[in-house]
Design an enzyme around this catalytic site. Structure first.
Site, PDB file in Angstrom:
ATOM      1  N   LYS A  89      75.124   9.814  61.004  1.00 26.61           N
ATOM      2  CA  LYS A  89      76.088  10.582  60.385  1.00 26.61           C
ATOM      3  C   LYS A  89      77.549   9.108  59.748  1.00 26.61           C
ATOM      4  O   LYS A  89      76.583   8.115  60.115  1.00 26.61           O
ATOM      5  CB  LYS A  89      77.673  11.462  61.538  1.00 26.61           C
ATOM      6  CG  LYS A  89      77.921  10.128  62.451  1.00 26.61           C
ATOM      7  CD  LYS A  89      79.035  11.143  63.344  1.00 26.61           C
ATOM      8  CE  LYS A  89      79.765  10.006  64.164  1.00 26.61           C
ATOM      9  NZ  LYS A  89      81.181  11.030  65.356  1.00 26.61           N
ATOM     10  N   TYR A 149      97.826 -17.284  52.018  1.00 26.77           N
ATOM     11  CA  TYR A 149      98.930 -16.141  51.836  1.00 26.77           C
ATOM     12  C   TYR A 149     100.127 -16.970  52.845  1.00 26.77           C
ATOM     13  O   TYR A 149      99.594 -17.190  54.148  1.00 26.77           O
ATOM     14  CB  TYR A 149      98.618 -15.094  51.821  1.00 26.77           C
ATOM     15  CG  TYR A 149      98.733 -13.967  50.459  1.00 26.77           C
ATOM     16  CD1 TYR A 149      99.135 -14.365  49.569  1.00 26.77           C
ATOM     17  CD2 TYR A 149      97.489 -13.668  50.677  1.00 26.77           C
ATOM     18  CE1 TYR A 149      99.426 -14.219  47.901  1.00 26.77           C
ATOM     19  CE2 TYR A 149      97.202 -13.133  48.857  1.00 26.77           C
ATOM     20  CZ  TYR A 149      97.438 -13.742  47.870  1.00 26.77           C
ATOM     21  OH  TYR A 149      97.693 -12.617  47.123  1.00 26.77           O
TER      22      TYR A 149
END
Length: 350
Positions: free
Chosen positions: A35, A244
């Site tokens: 899946k 950052y």
């Protein structure tokens, strides 16, 4: 190389399937759960490799996934749909010969009325309270359902990755009680249940994440290698920040490689500052600063030269290492691998 390269070792996947298959006697069928696009690795090449290795039965989540799998494998494979027979799926299930695992009286009514006589299975809830028919509901329809001849009756374990958890024994006892005397094939185990031993094997096991190198299958062969290109290398002085928020400050003169990937590619932002490295050969190079949307910064000061690419996943740092650092599970890390990677399939060790 302008984008990352995800190398998927099909031999490793089939090696893992054979290893899990060997844990059960020949009377127990080992299926394969493919899946979510084979856990993000590509349903067509993965399923074809598993079929060539001997897998004959496959499990997917939805009828749409079943259509892709049928196209890849042709008419001979048996394909079960965990999600059952949903509204709107009738034509796909009927035309492609999919086998829905019916999860409710509503689904049973839909299947028996719209596709009478066509194959189906039944999913029971043995205590997970997620999907399947509860004991009272099952008792009400058991006799009429069995007259229709289900191909499989299954359940799913909630805590199979914790071998000592009492929930495993509770669900096993509940499943025995709900299936006593049925006389049809039974299944309760995915990867974790397969590893719990023969009491949990019944007639079929259906491993998923273990095929792809994930826990709880500790002995799994490594399936994926993720190599990411270096865009730029820069020198920073001691005391200078990187990335950052100035979240990392160099404590020595350093060389910083900026790598092309980020959280848009499934490299979780939470990996920053958790001891995760990227590799140049066998040399670990720490990730420094924050993981941003498309870029990662890596300390390569201890390398002799400037690499063209660095590995985030390999035999030394596997999918569950990243998952542990990010506070999640290997399943999520695998299925999050982004579409920008060039996928390369190989039958040799990556």
């Amino acid at each position: 190389m302008s984008t990352g390269r995800l190398t998927i070792d099909l031999n490793a996947i089939t090696e893992n399937w054979r290893a899990l298959d060997a844990l059960s006697p020949s009377t127990v069928e080992t299926a394969a759960t493919v899946k979510a696009d084979a856990y993000g690795l590509g349903i067509a090449p993965v399923a074809r490799a598993l079929a060539a290795a001997g897998a004959r039965t496959f499990f997917i989540a939805t009828a749409e996934e079943g259509a892709a799998l049928r196209e890849a494998l042709g008419p001979s494979a048996r394909i079960f749909v965990y999600g059952g027979h949903m509204a709107g799926d009738t034509d796909t299930i009927g035309d492609l010969g999919l086998v829905p695992m019916l999860n409710s009286i509503e689904q049973m009514t839909r299947h028996f009325e719209s596709l009478p006589g066509l194959p189906f299975g039944v999913q029971l809830d043995s205590g997970m309270n997620r999907l399947g028919m509860e004991p009272a509901e099952w008792a009400a329809v058991r006799d009429i359902t069995m007259r229709q001849g289900p191909q499989l009756v299954m359940s799913h374990l909630a805590c199979a990755d914790e071998p000592g958890h009492e929930m495993n024994r509770t669900q096993l006892a509940n499943f025995h009680e709900m299936t006593r005397g049925l006389g049809v094939p039974l299944s309760i185990s995915a990867t974790g249940g397969t590893l719990l031993g023969p009491d949990y094997h019944f007639d079929m096991v259906r491993p998923g994440v273990g095929l792809y190198g994930g826990m709880p299958f500790e002995d799994a062969a490594t399936v994926v290698r993720l190599s990411l290109p270096v865009i730029q290398v820069r020198e920073v002085d001691a005391g200078e920040p990187v990335g950052y928020g100035n979240s990392w400050i160099a404590d020595r003169p350093s060389r910083i490689a900026t790598v092309s990937a980020g959280y848009a590619d499934g490299v979780h932002r939470a990996l920053a500052g958790k001891g995760i490295a990227m590799y140049h050969g066998a040399t670990a190079c720490p990730i420094v600063g924050r993981v941003s949307m498309d870029l990662i910064t890596v300390d390569i000061t201890d390398l002799d030269g400037d690499p063209q690419a660095l590995d985030l996943l390999n035999t030394m740092q596997r999918i569950d290492d990243l998952a542990d650092a990010a506070g999640t599970i290997g399943y999520e890390m695998l299925t999050a691998l982004g579409p920008r990677y060039v996928r390369r399939y190989t039958s040799a060790a990556a």
